[in-house]
Design an enzyme around this catalytic site. Structure first.
Site, PDB file in Angstrom:
ATOM      1  N   ASP A   7      26.557  -8.819  34.096  1.00 46.63           N
ATOM      2  CA  ASP A   7      26.640  -7.472  33.240  1.00 46.63           C
ATOM      3  C   ASP A   7      27.277  -7.727  32.025  1.00 46.63           C
ATOM      4  O   ASP A   7      27.712  -8.914  31.730  1.00 46.63           O
ATOM      5  CB  ASP A   7      27.408  -6.548  34.248  1.00 46.63           C
ATOM      6  N   SER A   8      27.152  -6.812  31.180  1.00 47.31           N
ATOM      7  CA  SER A   8      27.671  -6.891  29.887  1.00 47.31           C
ATOM      8  C   SER A   8      29.257  -7.164  29.948  1.00 47.31           C
ATOM      9  O   SER A   8      29.856  -7.662  29.124  1.00 47.31           O
ATOM     10  CB  SER A   8      27.271  -5.707  29.115  1.00 47.31           C
ATOM     11  N   CYS A  70      23.004  -4.629  35.381  1.00 49.77           N
ATOM     12  CA  CYS A  70      23.131  -4.030  34.119  1.00 49.77           C
ATOM     13  C   CYS A  70      22.050  -3.093  33.729  1.00 49.77           C
ATOM     14  O   CYS A  70      20.878  -3.722  33.300  1.00 49.77           O
ATOM     15  CB  CYS A  70      23.428  -5.179  33.031  1.00 49.77           C
ATOM     16  N   GLU A 162      35.921  -0.352  29.773  1.00 49.59           N
ATOM     17  CA  GLU A 162      36.136  -1.637  29.303  1.00 49.59           C
ATOM     18  C   GLU A 162      37.608  -1.705  28.871  1.00 49.59           C
ATOM     19  O   GLU A 162      38.452  -2.448  29.063  1.00 49.59           O
ATOM     20  CB  GLU A 162      35.397  -2.185  28.495  1.00 49.59           C
ATOM     21  N   CYS A 194      23.913   3.534  34.990  1.00 53.29           N
ATOM     22  CA  CYS A 194      24.796   2.408  34.126  1.00 53.29           C
ATOM     23  C   CYS A 194      25.716   2.119  35.183  1.00 53.29           C
ATOM     24  O   CYS A 194      26.446   2.794  36.002  1.00 53.29           O
ATOM     25  CB  CYS A 194      25.666   3.113  33.113  1.00 53.29           C
ATOM     26  N   HIS A 196      28.519   0.645  35.169  1.00 57.03           N
ATOM     27  CA  HIS A 196      30.003   1.185  35.029  1.00 57.03           C
ATOM     28  C   HIS A 196      30.451   2.333  35.626  1.00 57.03           C
ATOM     29  O   HIS A 196      31.556   2.762  35.821  1.00 57.03           O
ATOM     30  CB  HIS A 196      30.239   1.420  33.497  1.00 57.03           C
TER      31      HIS A 196
HETATM   32  N1  DGL Z   1      26.922  -1.588  32.604  1.00 53.49           N
HETATM   33  C1  DGL Z   1      25.756  -1.634  31.790  1.00 53.49           C
HETATM   34  C2  DGL Z   1      24.837  -0.741  32.139  1.00 53.49           C
HETATM   35  O1  DGL Z   1      24.533  -0.708  33.244  1.00 53.49           O
HETATM   36  C3  DGL Z   1      26.124  -1.953  30.341  1.00 53.49           C
HETATM   37  C4  DGL Z   1      26.972  -1.157  29.526  1.00 53.49           C
HETATM   38  C5  DGL Z   1      26.948  -1.585  28.261  1.00 53.49           C
HETATM   39  O2  DGL Z   1      27.342  -2.516  27.951  1.00 53.49           O
HETATM   40  O3  DGL Z   1      26.972  -0.447  27.284  1.00 53.49           O
HETATM   41  O4  DGL Z   1      24.212  -0.275  31.484  1.00 53.49           O
END
Ligand code: DGL
Length: 270
Positions: A7-8, A70, A162, A194, A196
């Protein structure tokens, strides 16, 4: 026999938690590209380059199979990676398809023509890059007809998570749900597109109301990974150790991760 999860930043931990519980004998190597997060505000080319670099790092760590936990990378980069970049002995899978299969009541790999499904009005909450890619609508159109999708780009939510600023994250989620409801007053399902966002799932549910079914990915991805590994046991890579890697500051990232998952997580430098 390690499997990589990318993931990012920290969001993919919501997926890791469920896949590790579903497959307790598999060592997972997690890589969060926190030095470059968020991806959701980057253009597709940038997301592609950063995702390839992280996937290569996971291959080096002994993972022949990498899950892009992600949505932004799955939506903006995965197709291009699969078309021209991934070598024959490696696999990279995204998190979009299991979710859409669940929503459209399909079994894994059911390639029958699109058909009518129970949900008619779907709210999609995702990063700006995921919304812009229209990957969700494209994958959905292969499987279902007559579904109206309204997408809401949730700017700022990933940064707030984050940073560990959950008060700001909650305020942003509520305002994004309000904005969505102005465009689609009565969705019957909502997709947290997402990884997150499951960390804010209760807030999404509360703001949307109890009649809206909220789909989030972690359990669905765990089931489809278990199914995939059963059919492709050869895709377990040579790695033997579960690890947490970050491109960011390991101490800071470990503290945040421990706070989110409510258990001790120790990251090392990628
Ligand atoms: N959690 C990631 C997603 O599912 C990345 C969110 C991001 O880095 O902007 O999109």
């Amino acid at each position: 026999m390690a499997v990589g999860v990318f993931d990012s930043g920290l969001g993919g931990l919501t997926v890791l938690d469920k896949v590790a519980a579903r497959l307790p004998d598999v060592p997972f190597v997690y890589l969060g590209d926190s030095a470059n997060a968020p991806y959701g505000v980057r253009d597709a080319d940038d997301v592609y380059k950063l995702t390839c670099a992280s996937v290569e790092r996971l291959w080096e760590a002994g993972c022949d199979l990498v899950i892009l936990a992600c949505n932004t990378a799955s939506a903006a980069a995965l197709r291009r990676m699969q078309e021209s970049w991934i070598p024959a002995d490696k696999r990279v899978l995204g998190v979009f398809v299991p979710l859409i299969e669940a929503m459209t009541e399909r079994q894994w790999g059911d390639n029958s023509p699109p058909r009518e499904v129970a949900v008619k009005h779907v709210a999609l909450f995702a990063t700006p890059a995921t919304v812009r890619s229209r990957a969700f609508q494209r994958e959905l159109a292969f499987r279902a007809i007559g579904v109206d999708v309204e997408a809401q780009a949730c700017g700022g939510v990933v940064d707030a998570i984050e940073e560990g600023d959950m008060i700001l994250a909650e305020a942003l989620v509520r305002s994004h749900v309000d904005a969505l409801k102005r465009k689609m007053p009565d969705p019957d399902a909502a997709i947290l597109g997402c990884t997150h966002y499951p960390l804010m799932q209760e807030i999404f549910q509360d703001a949307l109301g109890p009649e809206v079914s909220v789909f989030s990915q972690a359990n669905l991805v765990a089931e489809s990974l278990a199914d995939y590994l059963q059919r492709h046991p050869d895709m377990m890579g040579p790695g033997t150790q579960a690890r947490f890697l970050t491109t960011g500051d390991p101490r800071r990232v470990s503290d945040r991760a421990t706070q989110f998952l409510r258990r001790q997580i120790t990251f090392e430098k990628a």
